[in-house]
Design a protein around this motif. Structure first.
Motif, PDB file in Angstrom:
ATOM      1  N   THR A 107      -3.183   4.403  -5.396  1.00 31.80           N
ATOM      2  CA  THR A 107      -4.481   3.765  -5.229  1.00 31.80           C
ATOM      3  C   THR A 107      -5.575   4.814  -5.350  1.00 31.80           C
ATOM      4  O   THR A 107      -5.494   5.867  -4.716  1.00 31.80           O
ATOM      5  N   SER A 108      -6.590   4.518  -6.132  1.00 29.54           N
ATOM      6  CA  SER A 108      -7.728   5.411  -6.260  1.00 29.54           C
ATOM      7  C   SER A 108      -8.516   5.406  -4.951  1.00 29.54           C
ATOM      8  O   SER A 108      -8.790   4.349  -4.388  1.00 29.54           O
ATOM      9  N   ALA A 121       0.818  -1.209   0.000  1.00 28.78           N
ATOM     10  CA  ALA A 121       0.000   0.000   0.000  1.00 28.78           C
ATOM     11  C   ALA A 121       0.852   1.259   0.000  1.00 28.78           C
ATOM     12  O   ALA A 121       0.370   2.328  -0.354  1.00 28.78           O
ATOM     13  N   ALA A 122       2.097   1.157   0.384  1.00 25.14           N
ATOM     14  CA  ALA A 122       2.976   2.327   0.402  1.00 25.14           C
ATOM     15  C   ALA A 122       3.770   2.460  -0.891  1.00 25.14           C
ATOM     16  O   ALA A 122       4.445   3.449  -1.095  1.00 25.14           O
ATOM     17  N   GLY A 148     -13.382   8.911  -7.089  1.00 21.56           N
ATOM     18  CA  GLY A 148     -13.395   9.719  -8.307  1.00 21.56           C
ATOM     19  C   GLY A 148     -12.002   9.858  -8.879  1.00 21.56           C
ATOM     20  O   GLY A 148     -11.311   8.875  -9.114  1.00 21.56           O
ATOM     21  N   THR A 149     -11.548  11.095  -9.058  1.00 20.07           N
ATOM     22  CA  THR A 149     -10.232  11.354  -9.647  1.00 20.07           C
ATOM     23  C   THR A 149      -9.129  11.479  -8.595  1.00 20.07           C
ATOM     24  O   THR A 149      -7.976  11.723  -8.949  1.00 20.07           O
ATOM     25  N   VAL A 150      -9.474  11.321  -7.330  1.00 16.99           N
ATOM     26  CA  VAL A 150      -8.481  11.470  -6.261  1.00 16.99           C
ATOM     27  C   VAL A 150      -7.828  10.130  -5.966  1.00 16.99           C
ATOM     28  O   VAL A 150      -8.495   9.123  -5.791  1.00 16.99           O
ATOM     29  N   HIS A 151      -6.499  10.148  -5.932  1.00 13.38           N
ATOM     30  CA  HIS A 151      -5.739   8.944  -5.581  1.00 13.38           C
ATOM     31  C   HIS A 151      -4.716   9.279  -4.498  1.00 13.38           C
ATOM     32  O   HIS A 151      -4.419  10.446  -4.255  1.00 13.38           O
ATOM     33  N   CYS A 161      -3.816  13.172  -4.337  1.00 13.02           N
ATOM     34  CA  CYS A 161      -3.739  14.000  -5.536  1.00 13.02           C
ATOM     35  C   CYS A 161      -5.034  13.929  -6.320  1.00 13.02           C
ATOM     36  O   CYS A 161      -5.652  12.870  -6.433  1.00 13.02           O
ATOM     37  N   ASP A 162      -5.438  15.058  -6.855  1.00  6.93           N
ATOM     38  CA  ASP A 162      -6.553  15.148  -7.782  1.00  6.93           C
ATOM     39  C   ASP A 162      -5.940  15.664  -9.071  1.00  6.93           C
ATOM     40  O   ASP A 162      -5.673  16.862  -9.199  1.00  6.93           O
TER      41      ASP A 162
END
Length: 187
Positions: free
Chosen positions: A13-14, A8-9, A17-20, A82-83
């Motif tokens: 990963t989403s 996971a590091a 929506g568009t944020v991951h 991030c978006d």
């Protein structure tokens, strides 16, 4: 030598929506400095007082270098939300203690224009999964007494209240009481 980073590091990963969410990188200094400057007034009541250099690209390069050193030493995990190309939040597990404790401290912020979307809850779940993969038994978090939004995030994420700590952290220039939370990851 530290343990390898949990899966996971290591990946993006989403969340919604568009944020991951992904591990912080050297190249994030510009986007982090921009986000912190853009949301400075919004975040100030919840943060320690910072020197002006913290809000610069060079200051964020230092923060990132420190985060990468902590990850390499097995003392922390650090992510950005991030978006697209914009950083809209940050998540961290810090002060990891191994041995009989197996504990880390959760910290996060979400940009004002991304509040109320469930991103903090999703990112908290992501961070707890990474902590469990890295063998932590427990994750601890603290919120200011009047930070109802963060308390809600933690409760939704399975954290329980363990008490109140007086004068726990120096936030916004003064020592502030905090509600302490924990999540047990392994029985």
């Amino acid at each position: 030598m530290s343990e390898p980073l949990p899966s996971a590091a290591r990946s993006s990963t989403s969340l919604q929506g568009t944020v991951h969410i992904r591990t912080v990188r050297d190249g994030d200094a510009v986007a982090l400095a921009a986000a912190l400057t853009r949301h400075r007034d919004y975040l100030q009541p919840w943060e320690p007082l910072r020197p002006e250099s913290f809000f610069t690209v060079e200051g964020q390069r230092t923060v990132i270098a420190d985060a990468k050193a902590a990850m390499a030493a097995g003392r922390g995990l650090f992510w950005v939300l991030c978006d697209g190309p914009r950083v809209v939040g940050r998540m961290s597990l810090t002060d990891m203690v191994r041995g009989a404790f197996q504990n880390g401290h959760l910290g996060y912020w979400i940009a004002q224009d991304h509040q109320g979307r469930g991103l903090a809850t999703a990112a908290t779940g992501f961070a707890c999964t990474a902590a469990a993969e890295w063998g932590l038994h427990r994750v601890q978090a603290a919120t200011l007494l009047h930070n109802a939004a963060s308390r809600t995030v933690l409760v939704r994420s399975g954290f329980t209240t363990i008490g109140t700590a007086e004068n726990y952290l120096k936030i916004n220039g003064g020592w502030q009481d905090h509600v302490l939370f924990q999540k047990i990851l392994t029985p």
